[in-house]
Enzyme design. Structure first.
Site, PDB file in Angstrom:
ATOM      1  N   GLU A   9       0.876  -1.159   0.000  1.00 25.95           N
ATOM      2  CA  GLU A   9       0.000   0.000   0.000  1.00 25.95           C
ATOM      3  C   GLU A   9       0.918   1.214   0.000  1.00 25.95           C
ATOM      4  O   GLU A   9       1.817   1.302   0.841  1.00 25.95           O
ATOM      5  CB  GLU A   9      -0.892   0.001   1.243  1.00 25.95           C
ATOM      6  CG  GLU A   9      -1.891   1.126   1.184  1.00 25.95           C
ATOM      7  CD  GLU A   9      -2.835   1.188   2.382  1.00 25.95           C
ATOM      8  OE1 GLU A   9      -2.808   0.276   3.227  1.00 25.95           O
ATOM      9  OE2 GLU A   9      -3.577   2.179   2.456  1.00 25.95           O
ATOM     10  N   ARG A  36       5.174 -12.947   9.553  1.00 23.53           N
ATOM     11  CA  ARG A  36       5.816 -11.636   9.387  1.00 23.53           C
ATOM     12  C   ARG A  36       7.198 -11.664  10.001  1.00 23.53           C
ATOM     13  O   ARG A  36       7.462 -12.427  10.916  1.00 23.53           O
ATOM     14  CB  ARG A  36       5.093 -10.552  10.194  1.00 23.53           C
ATOM     15  CG  ARG A  36       3.719 -10.221   9.892  1.00 23.53           C
ATOM     16  CD  ARG A  36       3.239  -9.163  10.883  1.00 23.53           C
ATOM     17  NE  ARG A  36       3.621  -7.824  10.469  1.00 23.53           N
ATOM     18  CZ  ARG A  36       2.994  -7.141   9.520  1.00 23.53           C
ATOM     19  NH1 ARG A  36       1.972  -7.656   8.889  1.00 23.53           N
ATOM     20  NH2 ARG A  36       3.379  -5.926   9.205  1.00 23.53           N
ATOM     21  N   LYS A  54       4.201   0.694   9.667  1.00 22.91           N
ATOM     22  CA  LYS A  54       4.341   1.939   8.916  1.00 22.91           C
ATOM     23  C   LYS A  54       3.728   3.116   9.655  1.00 22.91           C
ATOM     24  O   LYS A  54       4.224   4.226   9.589  1.00 22.91           O
ATOM     25  CB  LYS A  54       3.677   1.784   7.544  1.00 22.91           C
ATOM     26  CG  LYS A  54       4.578   1.092   6.535  1.00 22.91           C
ATOM     27  CD  LYS A  54       3.979   1.148   5.140  1.00 22.91           C
ATOM     28  CE  LYS A  54       3.032   0.003   4.917  1.00 22.91           C
ATOM     29  NZ  LYS A  54       2.507  -0.075   3.548  1.00 22.91           N
TER      30      LYS A  54
END
Ligand code: ATP
Ligand code: MG
Length: 550
Positions: free
Chosen positions: A33, A257, A267
């Site tokens: 994104e 992850r 983020k």
């Protein structure tokens, strides 16, 4: 003989799919994104997606998941491409979820006409209350039984900008009592009166992640859609949309992850550190972003080595940042040019050196390649050495310089310390020594002493600024921040210590483009803040560490 590595679970799946003919070649995608810069976690995802495609002769698309115009920006779009190229990966197609907005919209009308989607006028709170809990079923929206015709009219009005944000949403009509909460009439579209960095003001309704991701995979014929573990609960809905629409059957697979000690990779939090000025920017060398570690001197090779070592697993784990540092050291040790830099200087005078004489030595840039390119190092009777390499009351095992002791100056003579000069406060200000002319390397006679220290010639020394970096946070596991604290409470106040150094002249001419080794201390890389007035070096990693990988 090299031992062949055991296949990871993704490789097993892909080999089965290729063998059974389920797919004839593989196509993966990396779906960031564009709402921030890529970080080390993304490097793992990149290595997996591009690595698998490379291994099995397939391809990888870069797909921007750009469905939230409020948080996204072209600055991020551009930085993401730059970082992927830096890692050395080449994508097949550059795609955007927004490229498919028309198709997604058309599918939404189709679902409406099939009685599988409806416009809901409830507020966000009412909707989430109506969802129920894992234990209790949800309740149907009072708007759930609108006719397809009415829904179509309302949805088109939503698209045409007739309603304010939050006034209406489009939901799938599945099952408000479904055991998987994601099936309780998930949102498909919400109204956002915001300009999009690509579609401008064409749209004021934007599709939700779950409604977007699988269909985008399907449109591109992605064979293996690989994402992180938290999406496994979304997978049934991913499949539901694809099956209901009867489109290309992409499949989703999940891996753990990457989490690393002493840093974090959200983020949202990294953005906060940047916006509130806790760091100097996304590319601050303390940041776990790819542009940050690049500025720090980490190499793509080291990052790939690291991703290879941690492998692909299905269980979340916290990796030791020392393993990453070990990989950086491994790579730089093989490739980095060597220079001598004194950080905490004390003057050393050779009292028997012919006044004004300068000797220039041809020294290798890398000891592993003694015949390779070299550098010229000037030697005189007036030197700087590191204060830590001299000790007045030295213990028996101290093999560097001490009163009446001998040491070799790297690349040149053995010297002896005859006199220690101090100021009124008792600080050592000068060491008066003599050199032994017969001990010049290559002069035939070879005498060895236990210690070797580095030095620079005072008159040739270049003053440089050193930015010595340490861990960004003081807490090893940043997922364990106590409830009554904020993650920013654990910022390391000593994560940057600015100092200076005296370097041999060849250092500032280095053109290697990667970090260099300051002999006996660490790896450093020239920073972009360097200009005609000052030369700045960032510390990449120290030279030695007791850490050993398993
Ligand atoms: P954040 O929560 O920090 O915003 P994200 O997962 O939303 O991260 P995306 O831009 O959506 O970030 O991620 C792009 C791809 O990278 C996704 O497939 C995502 O699963 C993967 N990814 C993100 N963070 C990590 C991580 N820490 N380890 C491995 N893969 C990651
Ligand atoms: Mg995301």
């Amino acid at each position: 003989m090299e031992e062949s590595k055991k296949l990871n679970f993704l490789e097993e799946i892909i080999e089965d799919d290729l063998k059974s003919g389920k797919v004839s070649s593989i196509l993966t995608r990396f779906p960031p994104e564009p709402n921030g810069y890529l970080h080390l976690g993304h490097a793992k995802s990149l290595c997996i997606n591009f690595g698998l495609a490379q291994k099995y002769g397939g391809k990888t698309n870069l797909r921007y998941d750009d469905t939230n115009p409020v948080k996204e920006d072209v600055e991020y779009v551009d930085s993401i491409k730059e970082d992927i190229k830096w890692l050395g990966f080449k994508w097949e197609k550059e795609c955007y979820a927004s490229d498919y907005f028309d198709q997604l919209y058309e599918w939404a009308e189709q679902l409406i006409m099939r009685g599988l989607a409806y416009v809901d006028d409830q507020s966000q709170e009412e909707i989430s209350k109506g969802r129920g809990t894992v234990e209790t079923p949800g309740t149907n929206s009072p708007y759930r039984d609108r006719t397809p015709e009415e829904n179509l009219k309302l949805f088109r009005e939503m698209r045409d900008g007739k309603y304010a944000e939050g006034e209406k949403v489009l939901r799938a009509k599945i099952d408000m009592a479904h055991p998987n909460m994601f099936f309780r009439d998930p949102l498909l579209y919400r109204i956002k009166h915001a300009s999009h960095h690509r579609t401008g003001d064409k749209w004021c309704i934007y599709p939700m992640y779950d409604y977007t991701h699988g269909q985008c995979d399907s449109i591109e014929n992605i064979t293996h859609s690989i994402c992180t573990l938290e999406f496994d609960v979304h997978r049934p809905l991913y499949d539901w949309f694809i099956q209901t629409l009867g489109i290309y059957p992409s499949h989703q697979y999940e891996f753990a992850r990457l989490n690393l000690t002493y840093t974090l990779m959200s983020k949202r939090k990294l953005l906060e550190l940047v916006q509130k000025g806790y760091v100097a920017g996304w590319d601050d060398p303390r940041m776990p972003t790819l542009c940050g570690v690049r500025r720090r001197g980490y190499t793509p090779e080291a990052l790939k080595m690291f991703c290879d070592k941690i492998g692909v697993s299905k269980r979340d784990q916290l990796m030791d940042i020392q393993l990453l540092e070990w990989c950086v050291r491994q790579d730089l040790n093989a490739r980095a040019n060597r220079y001598m830099v004194v950080q905490d200087p004390v003057k050393l005078t050779l009292t028997n050196w012919p006044e004004g004489q300068v000797e220039w030595y041809d020294c290798p840039l890398n000891p592993a390649e003694p015949e390779g390119a070299g550098r010229k190092v000037p030697f005189t009777g007036s030197l700087f050495i590191d204060r830590a390499d001299f000790m007045e009351d030295a213990p028996h095992k101290f093999f560097r310089l001490k009163p009446d002791g001998e040491v070799r100056l790297k690349y040149t003579y053995i010297i002896k310390c005859n006199e220690v000069v101090k100021d009124e406060a008792g600080n050592v200000v000068e060491l008066k020594c003599t050199y032994d002319p017969s001990t010049k390397p290559g002069s035939g006679e070879w005498r060895s002493v236990k210690g070797t220290i580095h030095w620079v010639s005072c008159e040739h020394a270049r003053k440089i600024e050193l930015r010595n970096y340490d861990r960004l946070f003081t807490l090893a596991d940043m997922s364990q921040v106590p409830e009554d604290k904020d993650y920013k409470d654990f910022l390391n106040p000593d994560s940057l210590v600015v100092g200076e150094g005296y370097a041999e002249p060849a250092l500032v001419e280095d053109k290697s483009g990667i970090a260099v080794q300051f002999e006996r201390t660490g790896y450093y890389i020239m920073d972009k803040d360097s200009n005609d007035e000052k030369t700045v070096f960032n510390k990449t990693v120290s030279l030695k560490d007791s850490y050993k990988p398993e």
